[in-house]
Design an enzyme around this catalytic site. Structure first.
Site, PDB file in Angstrom:
ATOM      1  CD1 TRP A 137      -2.700   1.567   0.476  1.00 22.90           C
ATOM      2  CD2 TRP A 137      -2.064   1.858   2.599  1.00 22.90           C
ATOM      3  NE1 TRP A 137      -3.445   2.592   1.006  1.00 22.90           N
ATOM      4  CE2 TRP A 137      -3.078   2.795   2.302  1.00 22.90           C
ATOM      5  CE3 TRP A 137      -1.522   1.848   3.889  1.00 22.90           C
ATOM      6  CZ2 TRP A 137      -3.544   3.705   3.238  1.00 22.90           C
ATOM      7  CZ3 TRP A 137      -1.985   2.755   4.818  1.00 22.90           C
ATOM      8  CH2 TRP A 137      -2.990   3.669   4.496  1.00 22.90           C
ATOM      9  CG  ASP A 218      -2.071  -2.590   7.644  1.00 31.77           C
ATOM     10  OD1 ASP A 218      -3.012  -2.347   8.433  1.00 31.77           O
ATOM     11  OD2 ASP A 218      -1.892  -1.950   6.584  1.00 31.77           O
ATOM     12  CE  LYS A 253     -10.059   0.266   3.071  1.00 30.99           C
ATOM     13  NZ  LYS A 253      -9.593   0.957   1.906  1.00 30.99           N
TER      14      LYS A 253
END
Ligand SMILES: Cc1ncc(COP(=O)(O)O)c(C=O)c1O
Length: 403
Positions: A137, A218, A253
């Site tokens: 990311w 993560d 999300k």
């Protein structure tokens, strides 16, 4: 007498580089084409192309409105009911949880969790370096660099095979100096969609333990690859490894609560006493950043996770989001296979989560935008959650044409 304006003290400041992902959205927004499609996003859309408002969230919010509370400060570490619910969600079933060695602090999204963790680690381990996957990311490197770390990459992706490059990943992990920090995606790797399997995770854990590295997991997409329990397995395995483990997680999300900025940083430590000391220091990190977190998102998530009925509804809605993505992966694969029978598109269903690395080259991405009004990242990452039954054929045809 003529007076001249003094030169600005800030005159030497140049424009910062544009965020590559937000830049795509800006280009998409500027386009006036009626059939434009944005596959560059990092957000789940439903089959109508809308960001959903989950029923469980709607119900929890209705209840909160019926029982209004004053907007006083939350504690520095956040809402206790939220932190307890997140800790249970991630760690229930582990020894670390039973032995009360896990602390969880509410943060401003997953980004806030990474930043609080990074600032804390920089304070106590200023000589450590950070290792992230290549690719990762975009914000991972930027965040840890902003906290003062040197950030390195370990190999992860083999572009030629559109698959993991696990041997190269292991070889690099074997070289990392003791005490360095290794950032790992616990599930649904962003951007490739490629995750390690059980035995590969075991090998990574073995090296991290032997080389005395600090794992930072993560987890931004729990529930989008497999069930909550399946996607949560890696965090649980690391929690029970005996290592100190940092975990950033977010409900952006999985609850479709992007703007509420609701995430958490958890740390698995060696003892309840150590956990208490870590908590006190992490609170200092938060206090000097933003003092204490906002309340609304935490109240929603705590209400949903704390109610059997709302939690069951959430799991059902999360499963629907996951199944829609899986369905789109299968259908996109089938359509592309029809267009280009000689090519292998099995990567689409091997990958998990919101994203797919398609292997598209930058010039193919440019053609997609210029000829087909389909906007996505130059790396060839597409958001499968932006594909729906209305645009599937258009996307498949365009992809096949540029491939
Ligand atoms: C891998 C990864 N980590 C962290 C985040 C940050 O999540 P949030 O939006 O909750 O800050 C994202 C968001 O896209 C992500 O993809």
């Amino acid at each position: 007498m003529k007076t001249s304006t003094p030169a600005s003290l800030l005159a030497a400041i140049t424009m910062a580089p544009r965020d590559p992902i937000l830049g795509i959205t800006e280009a998409y927004n500027r386009s006036t084409h009626p059939a434009k499609i944005n596959l560059g996003v990092g957000v789940y859309y439903d089959d109508q192309g809308k960001v959903p408002l989950l029923q469980c969230v709607r119900q929890a919010e209705a209840d909160l409105l019926q029982h209004p509370k004053p907007h006083t400060y939350l504690p520095i570490e956040g809402l206790a009911a939220y932190n307890n619910a997140v800790r249970r969600q991630l760690f229930d079933g582990t020894r670390a949880f039973d032995e009360q060695r896990v602390i969880t602090l509410q943060t401003a999204g997953g980004t806030g969790a990474l930043k609080v963790g990074a600032d804390f680690l920089q304070r106590f381990f200023p000589d450590a370096q950070v290792w992230i996957s290549d690719p990762s990311w975009e914000n991972h490197a930027a965040l840890f660099e902003a906290a003062g770390f040197t950030v390195n990459a370990y190999p992860y992706y083999d572009a030629a095979r559109n698959d993991l490059n696990f041997p190269a990943m292991l070889a690099t992990l074997e070289q990392i100096p003791a005490g360095d920090i290794v950032l790992l995606h616990a599930c649904c790797h962003n951007p490739t969609g490629l995750d390690l399997d059980d035995s590969q995770w075991q090998q990574v854990l073995e090296i991290i333990t032997r080389r005395r590295l600090i794992p930072f997991l993560d987890m931004a997409y729990q529930g989008f690859g497999g069930s909550l329990a399946e996607d949560g397995k890696v965090v649980q395995r690391f929690a029970d490894s005996g290592l100190t483990v940092f975990v950033s997680s977010t409900f952006s999300k999985s609850f479709s609560l992007y703007s509420e900025r609701i995430g958490a940083l958890s740390v698995v430590s060696a003892s309840p006493d150590e956990a208490a000391r870590l908590l006190s220091q992490l609170k200092r990190t938060i206090r000097t950043n933003y003092s204490s977190p906002p309340g609304h998102g935490a109240a929603i998530v705590a209400a949903v996770l704390g109610s059997d009925q709302l939690r069951a509804l959430w799991e059902q809605e999360l499963a629907q989001m996951r199944e829609r993505i899986t369905g789109m992966r299968q259908q996109l694969r089938a359509r592309l296979q029809q267009h280009l029978p000689a090519r292998d598109f099995s990567f689409l269903t091997r990958q998990a989560g919101l994203f797919s690395y398609t292997g598209l080259q930058p010039e193919q991405v440019t053609r997609l935008r210029e000829e087909f009004e389909i906007h996505t990242l130059g790396t060839g990452r597409i958001c499968v959650a932006a594909v729906n039954s209305g645009n599937l054929d258009t996307i498949a045809t365009a992809l096949a044409r540029v491939m």
